[in-house]
Design a protein around this motif. Structure first.
Motif, PDB file in Angstrom:
ATOM      1  N   GLY A 217     -14.150  -9.057  -0.653  1.00 13.33           N
ATOM      2  CA  GLY A 217     -15.441  -8.217  -0.812  1.00 13.33           C
ATOM      3  C   GLY A 217     -15.761  -7.472   0.544  1.00 13.33           C
ATOM      4  O   GLY A 217     -16.200  -6.297   0.598  1.00 13.33           O
ATOM      5  N   GLU A 218     -15.540  -7.958   1.547  1.00 13.16           N
ATOM      6  CA  GLU A 218     -15.771  -7.589   3.158  1.00 13.16           C
ATOM      7  C   GLU A 218     -16.970  -7.223   3.397  1.00 13.16           C
ATOM      8  O   GLU A 218     -17.413  -7.377   4.482  1.00 13.16           O
ATOM      9  CB  GLU A 218     -14.739  -6.289   3.012  1.00 13.16           C
ATOM     10  CG  GLU A 218     -13.167  -6.628   2.727  1.00 13.16           C
ATOM     11  CD  GLU A 218     -12.521  -7.278   3.866  1.00 13.16           C
ATOM     12  OE1 GLU A 218     -11.943  -8.393   3.467  1.00 13.16           O
ATOM     13  OE2 GLU A 218     -12.751  -6.949   4.843  1.00 13.16           O
ATOM     14  N   ARG A 219     -17.829  -6.293   2.496  1.00 11.43           N
ATOM     15  CA  ARG A 219     -19.162  -6.013   3.075  1.00 11.43           C
ATOM     16  C   ARG A 219     -20.089  -6.145   1.908  1.00 11.43           C
ATOM     17  O   ARG A 219     -19.790  -5.894   1.023  1.00 11.43           O
ATOM     18  CB  ARG A 219     -19.010  -4.530   3.524  1.00 11.43           C
ATOM     19  CG  ARG A 219     -17.838  -4.153   4.746  1.00 11.43           C
ATOM     20  CD  ARG A 219     -18.462  -4.704   6.012  1.00 11.43           C
ATOM     21  NE  ARG A 219     -17.554  -4.437   7.059  1.00 11.43           N
ATOM     22  CZ  ARG A 219     -16.669  -4.982   7.585  1.00 11.43           C
ATOM     23  NH1 ARG A 219     -16.229  -6.314   7.069  1.00 11.43           N
ATOM     24  NH2 ARG A 219     -15.932  -4.546   8.634  1.00 11.43           N
TER      25      ARG A 219
ATOM     26  N   ARG B 164     -14.227 -12.438   3.290  1.00 18.39           N
ATOM     27  CA  ARG B 164     -12.928 -11.812   3.170  1.00 18.39           C
ATOM     28  C   ARG B 164     -12.710 -11.438   1.458  1.00 18.39           C
ATOM     29  O   ARG B 164     -13.099 -12.237   0.778  1.00 18.39           O
ATOM     30  CB  ARG B 164     -12.041 -12.746   3.589  1.00 18.39           C
ATOM     31  CG  ARG B 164     -10.516 -12.049   3.409  1.00 18.39           C
ATOM     32  CD  ARG B 164     -10.498 -11.041   4.333  1.00 18.39           C
ATOM     33  NE  ARG B 164     -10.261 -10.964   5.712  1.00 18.39           N
ATOM     34  CZ  ARG B 164     -10.740 -10.339   6.662  1.00 18.39           C
ATOM     35  NH1 ARG B 164     -11.276  -9.181   6.215  1.00 18.39           N
ATOM     36  NH2 ARG B 164     -10.322 -10.381   7.628  1.00 18.39           N
TER      37      ARG B 164
END
Lengths: 361, 361, 361, 361
Positions: free
Chosen positions: C75-77, C73
């Protein structure tokens, strides 16, 4: 196969065939090979025929109906339809178009109803009637085209001491063929007796290239009155541009405007195209054939019109129909204006449009 | 992941990360996880800022340019662009819209060119210039919107002894971003010096709901002049209808017309929406946020406009821009008319339209 | 006007001009005539440059990031973007397109989010990850194109003990330019851990020419997985038809399929076009220029690609970008398959499409 | 007005009315007020009636025709049409739809022709015939839908030693009504005797979501064969999804796929909609009324169908028609698959679509 190509057959074979065809009948079947010429002709073979209805005949009969037949709930309208003799007595001008003269006496009212059939009124002469469309009173005056899109409640009232007649165009035959007609009565009392010069739909939508952002988004044309003043100016401009050597006319001496839905730029009605044509004095048009049918009314001027094998001298108010693929041409010494409506939007929507032009010179 | 969520890391780990990031740089790569907040914000975070340009500042500078800078081949136009301070010095009012004041001295001419960028002119005051679009001379007068769709040759000439200024709107920044700009010079000599009151495109297309059947089918709007007379009437009608309790306005006291292409019913230009707004005296609008940006010019009247955190007292000729998703509201005691152009057609074509309204009462 | 055309000016005039330009600056204005060449070039002059990124460089750096940087969560990817050196350090492959290598380690999960930006994944090698789009688990396998239309919640999970890498394409730069980006986090927990071979959207929509009447009507493409099996067969058929002397290929030896939305027949995403190209062994293509930009990845095979003045030997996994109007040509002895994505739908929607072909023989 | 509402009239008045009506007749006019109920009914009042044709009756008669009637130029096809008893002996299944059983004996050929009427073939049983559409040979097999869009040359040939029968659907009545039929003979010799398993149009267009970029852009559907394998899979998937609690079916136990044009996503033919329906064992559908007419053929399974006041036990191959606005419902213990074709695209294009559902539980 065509009978001409059949090899000679014996009596036995003939009897067997007759037995087979009887069995087809009993089974509710019919062979294609004996019918194909009628079902799928090389070019359109309409049942409808070219036909002329003179205004000088229509109007007196409408007036007489005005004396004898009341307008009211049930019969709904004092409208008398044009009957194409080729269509087995059906009250249709063409297989898809219904056209009628409607007559409203002094102070008369025609009660509200609505239906899935699309309708318009075109006014060849007179004034004094308002048609209320969904409660919006629309004045009817010479040269105006007034719309009643499908499922819009409408009623008419004559606010004067003189009668008024106009023509109605509807897609009754088409909607009857596909069995998609629904009809509802409205209130017996008029929605409004107001008689404004300009209707609300014109105030919102009757400005060139301007869309009212806050107006409800309509499915049918939100503009329901096309005034002669604009039509006349648009036609005049095309002929002026032609004189100046600029594009504009569809052929020499022949100006055309199409009445369109300003919210979609498409035809003003889903099932009928409406146009006004102006021929300059001395014009002879090309001969044109179109898949699909139309009805014309001379608005002003005079000339000779050729429809298939027929040839009519026509003047103000005269109506004629053009069956599918019948050659159509005009010759006019004096010049003329003519209103046309057709099933072109249907033919085009179904991918069946076809046109041919022939030079007659 | 957000740095706040990172576990504490050792010196070794830190060194390894730095080595990785340096390797990314060398390989022309950049990680998403350190950038995502800027690349994909929760709501739009425009670089452009609300900005006001006063007509009283713009016009004298344009006049001074008229004294010092000739118009001619190469520079092409004496147009001075509005610069949004948030956009790093680029001459852009917003990231997609270019807006400028253009000034043409007595008897001056601006030579022909064409380009893929779409353009319009809006006239806040003055008259006397004709813009020839593909050789069709179009008079420019107070309140008029004049189009130059992409790849139409155009040139301007002032036929009077007084100067004229107006605003130009183009999609230069958008076309620059997607690198789709092509530009061609036209002849150095004017295509025509005619000065008709009504252009040929208006004569063909400027009639409400009427399509000229014989006119060439255009890809861009065939109507290139929207006259103040019609715009004024359309706005007035909406407010009258509101007084009568009928639909028409977008919100109480707020009338809007959109300038549309009569051949498609879509926006007058592919990349820019143009509208005229009229606020009745005493109106306070809702606060509206829209994805995408716009530029406004007060045409008449005065009021206070709120754009994001800014608040401007505005009067005739003043221009301001509205960055994406900035709240926009008007308050006017005297009433006002305002011209708006925006990138709405782009945002809508890409499926990115979004709007929010807030009650301020 | 261009300075070369300016008559010589005096010192006084020069001082007056400098004073005017300073006044422009102070008023947040900028003249067109000094800028027009950059703003409105004769042909596109992109800032972006041709650029090659080798898979053999990208993959090890992505693997190294897999060791050092967690996914989660914020930076996400774990996606690393391709940076075009001409774009001032922005993480953009072209002015409109974002391209990245994404890497998911064994058993890793990337949490749910959604955004107005459109996205796709293309798999050059590997398998074992499912992307859940609105809760519908979609297997990712070699040669597959997987969509995530705007505002669809999506999350990824690797169900295997080996890592997987693929490329992501998004319209981040375009959406950033028009400031239309909205972003939302989804739940931290996976919506589903199911790993079906075939996703629900494919079961409904993945049958040629068949529309499921009862399925919800989508705005974006309802088909979100285009499997290599079909793409390969379609390309193979085109080249076979060519061998049989039938139409099918775009030019000799060059087959192309476009990934389309079966509910509209338009592009699979509103803002990006996706295509697979196959070149027969021994093919040299024409040189093509297109307004708008694209990114390519070699899927299989090898060859030489010319982009503007650059010339690259390319093989499986290599990525390169094509700036607007840069000449593009392929030469391949062995034959190759290449995936292409571009901003063509944007350029076309805005009426700015332009293409030129040059024979290189 | 309705006669029931007319005030009593005198003998004189009656005579005057009769005189008026006679004058109308002579002038080819007909009043609306006496006809309106038939012309504009409250709800559709079709002339066509519900009707069932059993495959067990049709097939033997087609076989007998195979013995007695040759196929060849002139008769063109050994097709025997279904006759709706309500339509005055016309060989029409409904006012807009023509349906027939066509029969081709061992090694027989039907010669090439083309026409503006659109056509399809649906195969309830058998195989061994190829239909060549514009020279592209298309195998006909059980469960397949094969298209012949308007003005495509087509011919059939049976390459086996056994006969084959199938049903043909055409828009003959509709095209006849609007008089838009054109017909041309092709060469007497077959264009090709090839018998490929997969036609060229399928090789180009038969891949889900994939558009061949180099293929000619068609106006009609470029995919002309919809194979049972795909139809069966798509219907099965919908019922599986229903079992999993996911959307997909149109109502409980009722799956529907529509055959669509992959180049437009619209109906496979401009004038006819084609669908396959699958009812799970034990399903009772809602009662549905639709404006417009349809013809159904049971493909597999059995059940009871209610059409208006009629109730039929139906099994494989049985055909029935549904007049406009007739209530339609199915009850099946065993489950069934049924092919449906209708004039829905026409009704929708004309803005006349209307549907009602009634719960029968």
């Amino acid at each position: 196969m065509a009978s001409s190509q059949l090899p000679e057959i014996t009596c036995t074979e003939q009897a067997q065939l007759e037995e087979l065809y009887a069995a087809f009948d009993a089974a509710h079947m019919k062979p294609l090979w004996t019918e194909i010429g009628g079902l799928m002709p090389t070019t359109p073979q309409p049942d409808s025929v070219p036909m002329l209805w003179r205004w000088s005949s229509l109007l007196p009969l409408a007036e007489r109906a005005g004396e004898l037949v009341p307008v009211g709930r049930g019969g709904e309208r004092r409208a008398i339809a044009l009957v194409n003799p080729g269509l087995s007595g059906a009250p249709y001008a063409t297989p898809t178009l219904w056209a009628a003269i409607q007559y409203l006496g002094p102070r008369e009212e025609a009660p509200a109803h609505r239906h899935t059939q699309s309708a318009f009124r075109f006014v060849v002469e007179g004034e004094g009637v308002w048609t209320n469309v969904e409660g919006d009173p629309v004045a009817m005056q010479r040269g105006d085209l007034l719309l009643t899109p499908g499922m819009h409640f409408h009623e008419h009232h004559n606010t004067t001491d003189h009668a008024m007649a106009w023509i109605d165009g509807l897609d009754i035959p088409l909607v009857r063929t596909i069995d998609a007609g629904f009809f509802e009565f409205g209130p017996d009392e008029l929605a409004t007796k107001e008689t404004p010069e300009v209707s609300r739909n014109e105030r919102l939508w009757g400005h060139p290239g301007l869309t009212p952002v806050g107006a409800p988004t309509p499915k049918a044309s939100p503009l329901m009155a096309y005034r002669w003043e604009h039509t006349d100016a648009a036609l005049g401009a095309q002929l002026e541009l032609e004189r100046e050597g600029r594009p504009g006319v569809v052929e020499p001496g022949h100006a055309v405007v199409r009445f369109t839905n300003p919210a979609t730029a498409g035809d003003c009605l889903t099932t009928m195209r409406c146009e006004m044509h102006r021929l300059r004095a001395g014009t002879s048009t090309a001969l044109t054939r179109t898949a699909g049918s139309s009805v014309w009314q001379i608005f002003e001027g005079a000339g000779v019109v050729t429809v298939g094998d027929a040839r009519y001298e026509v003047g103000t108010g005269d109506l004629f129909c053009v069956p599918s693929w019948a050659g159509l041409a005009f010759d006019t010494d004096a010049g003329l204006d003519a209103f046309r409506f057709s099933d072109d939007p249907v033919v085009e929507a179904l991918g069946l449009a076809r046109t041919a032009h022939e030079d007659r010179s």
